[in-house]
Motif scaffolding. Structure first.
Motif, PDB file in Angstrom:
ATOM      1  N   GLN A 116      36.994  10.187  12.015  1.00  0.00           N
ATOM      2  CA  GLN A 116      37.010   9.009  12.464  1.00  0.00           C
ATOM      3  C   GLN A 116      35.557   9.025  13.611  1.00  0.00           C
ATOM      4  OE1 GLN A 116      36.730   6.473  10.072  1.00  0.00           O
ATOM      5  NE2 GLN A 116      35.509   5.666  11.245  1.00  0.00           N
ATOM      6  N   ALA A 117      36.006   9.221  14.985  1.00  0.00           N
ATOM      7  CA  ALA A 117      35.248   9.829  16.081  1.00  0.00           C
ATOM      8  C   ALA A 117      33.626  10.265  16.078  1.00  0.00           C
ATOM      9  CB  ALA A 117      36.309   9.832  17.169  1.00  0.00           C
ATOM     10  N   LEU A 118      33.794  11.364  15.171  1.00  0.00           N
ATOM     11  CA  LEU A 118      32.580  12.275  14.469  1.00  0.00           C
ATOM     12  C   LEU A 118      31.839  11.261  14.014  1.00  0.00           C
ATOM     13  CD1 LEU A 118      34.095  15.825  13.417  1.00  0.00           C
ATOM     14  CD2 LEU A 118      32.162  14.753  15.872  1.00  0.00           C
ATOM     15  N   GLN A 119      32.452  10.682  12.266  1.00  0.00           N
ATOM     16  CA  GLN A 119      31.617   9.565  11.716  1.00  0.00           C
ATOM     17  C   GLN A 119      30.939   8.822  12.256  1.00  0.00           C
ATOM     18  OE1 GLN A 119      31.092  10.981   9.015  1.00  0.00           O
ATOM     19  NE2 GLN A 119      32.165   9.745   7.292  1.00  0.00           N
ATOM     20  N   ASP A 120      31.659   8.272  13.683  1.00  0.00           N
ATOM     21  CA  ASP A 120      31.071   6.932  14.767  1.00  0.00           C
ATOM     22  C   ASP A 120      29.524   7.418  15.430  1.00  0.00           C
ATOM     23  OD1 ASP A 120      32.634   5.462  13.689  1.00  0.00           O
ATOM     24  OD2 ASP A 120      34.165   5.447  15.212  1.00  0.00           O
ATOM     25  N   LEU A 122      28.277  10.087  14.493  1.00  0.00           N
ATOM     26  CA  LEU A 122      27.227  10.575  13.816  1.00  0.00           C
ATOM     27  C   LEU A 122      26.181   9.412  13.703  1.00  0.00           C
ATOM     28  CD1 LEU A 122      25.390  12.649  11.867  1.00  0.00           C
ATOM     29  CD2 LEU A 122      27.138  11.746  10.029  1.00  0.00           C
ATOM     30  N   GLN A 123      27.175   8.654  13.138  1.00  0.00           N
ATOM     31  CA  GLN A 123      26.615   6.983  13.428  1.00  0.00           C
ATOM     32  C   GLN A 123      25.547   6.403  14.300  1.00  0.00           C
ATOM     33  OE1 GLN A 123      28.961   3.716  11.588  1.00  0.00           O
ATOM     34  NE2 GLN A 123      27.569   2.533  11.037  1.00  0.00           N
ATOM     35  N   GLN A 124      26.260   6.797  15.115  1.00  0.00           N
ATOM     36  CA  GLN A 124      25.181   6.121  16.373  1.00  0.00           C
ATOM     37  C   GLN A 124      23.786   7.430  16.061  1.00  0.00           C
ATOM     38  OE1 GLN A 124      27.911   6.452  20.255  1.00  0.00           O
ATOM     39  NE2 GLN A 124      28.998   4.536  19.226  1.00  0.00           N
ATOM     40  N   LEU A 125      23.791   8.583  17.002  1.00  0.00           N
ATOM     41  CA  LEU A 125      23.064   9.380  16.479  1.00  0.00           C
ATOM     42  C   LEU A 125      21.192   8.821  15.549  1.00  0.00           C
ATOM     43  CD1 LEU A 125      24.947  12.763  16.853  1.00  0.00           C
ATOM     44  CD2 LEU A 125      23.464  11.542  18.667  1.00  0.00           C
ATOM     45  N   GLN A 126      22.329   8.659  14.690  1.00  0.00           N
ATOM     46  CA  GLN A 126      22.092   7.855  13.314  1.00  0.00           C
ATOM     47  C   GLN A 126      20.418   6.916  13.665  1.00  0.00           C
ATOM     48  OE1 GLN A 126      23.917   7.224   9.713  1.00  0.00           O
ATOM     49  NE2 GLN A 126      23.309   9.808   8.626  1.00  0.00           N
ATOM     50  N   GLN A 127      21.734   5.520  13.977  1.00  0.00           N
ATOM     51  CA  GLN A 127      21.122   4.871  14.641  1.00  0.00           C
ATOM     52  C   GLN A 127      19.912   4.961  15.723  1.00  0.00           C
ATOM     53  OE1 GLN A 127      24.120   2.033  16.038  1.00  0.00           O
ATOM     54  NE2 GLN A 127      24.521   1.482  13.731  1.00  0.00           N
TER      55      GLN A 127
END
Length: 210
Positions: A116-120, A122-127
């Motif tokens: 979940q931390a990796l997913q979060d 990844l989402q921040q990097l995408q933003q």
């Protein structure tokens, strides 16, 4: 039929084991129906060759249907056992077996929290990527605007260069000095015009009083 999704087996085989068993069941059932039709046809031929036989084709059909129902009931029971064995021993991947494409999970295991931390992250990097892309687009637009302004300034400079050349051809000396002198004379003319307008107003007011 089994209700277990058997997702891992589906990943390995490329089809669901339940679908495989269903197709086998349908194939056996179709073969059973065809076999009964063949048996019925043979019986009709044999009875037709017996002199004085009073068994009608409709009676043969009823007997065939009863025998088919009997065979189907026993076949369903046998197939249920066969399905259970095949799904457990043939089309089943043991829990301790890992597919080659999933070996990386064994080498680099992650807990749900870490995933979940990796997913979060990844989402921040995408933003951030989207924000940087938007900023790049703004900078590109500003650069294009600067190019347009630069082109206009170059045109103005070319115009001034042309005016300076004209001034030199007519003996006007330095264009910058001439332009500064022209500016001063324009200011003086504006002051004189303003003074004349004020005097004209005073004269009109005097005439009105008289």
């Amino acid at each position: 039929m089994s209700v277990d999704p058997m997702a891992y087996e589906t990943q390995f085989f490329g089809f669901t084991p339940q679908t495989c068993m269903l197709r086998v069941y349908i194939a056996f059932q179709d073969y059973l129906f065809e076999m009964m039709l063949v048996v019925e046809g043979v019986m009709l031929k044999k009875l037709a060759s017996i002199p004085g036989c009073k068994v009608s084709p409709s009676q043969i059909r009823k007997c065939t249907e009863k025998f088919l129902l009997f065979m189907k009931e026993h076949f369903d029971k046998l197939f249920a056992k066969m399905e259970e064995v095949l799904l457990q021993l043939v089309l089943n991947i043991p829990k301790n077996v890992l597919l080659p494409e999933d070996k990386v999970q064994e080498q680099y295991p992650y807990s749900k929290e870490e995933f979940q931390a990796l997913q979060d992250e990844l989402q921040q990097l995408q933003q951030q990527c989207r924000a940087e892309a938007a900023l790049e687009q703004v900078l590109r637009a500003e650069l294009e605007e600067q190019k347009a302004v630069k082109a206009e300034l170059e045109k103005i400079l070319q115009c001034f260069d042309g005016l300076e050349s004209i001034c030199r051809e007519h003996g006007a000396g330095n264009f910058k000095e001439s332009f500064a002198l022209l500016t001063q004379n324009c200011k003086k003319l504006q002051d004189v015009l303003k003074d004349v307008e004020e005097k004209s107003k005073k004269i009109k007011q005097h005439d009105q009083l008289m």
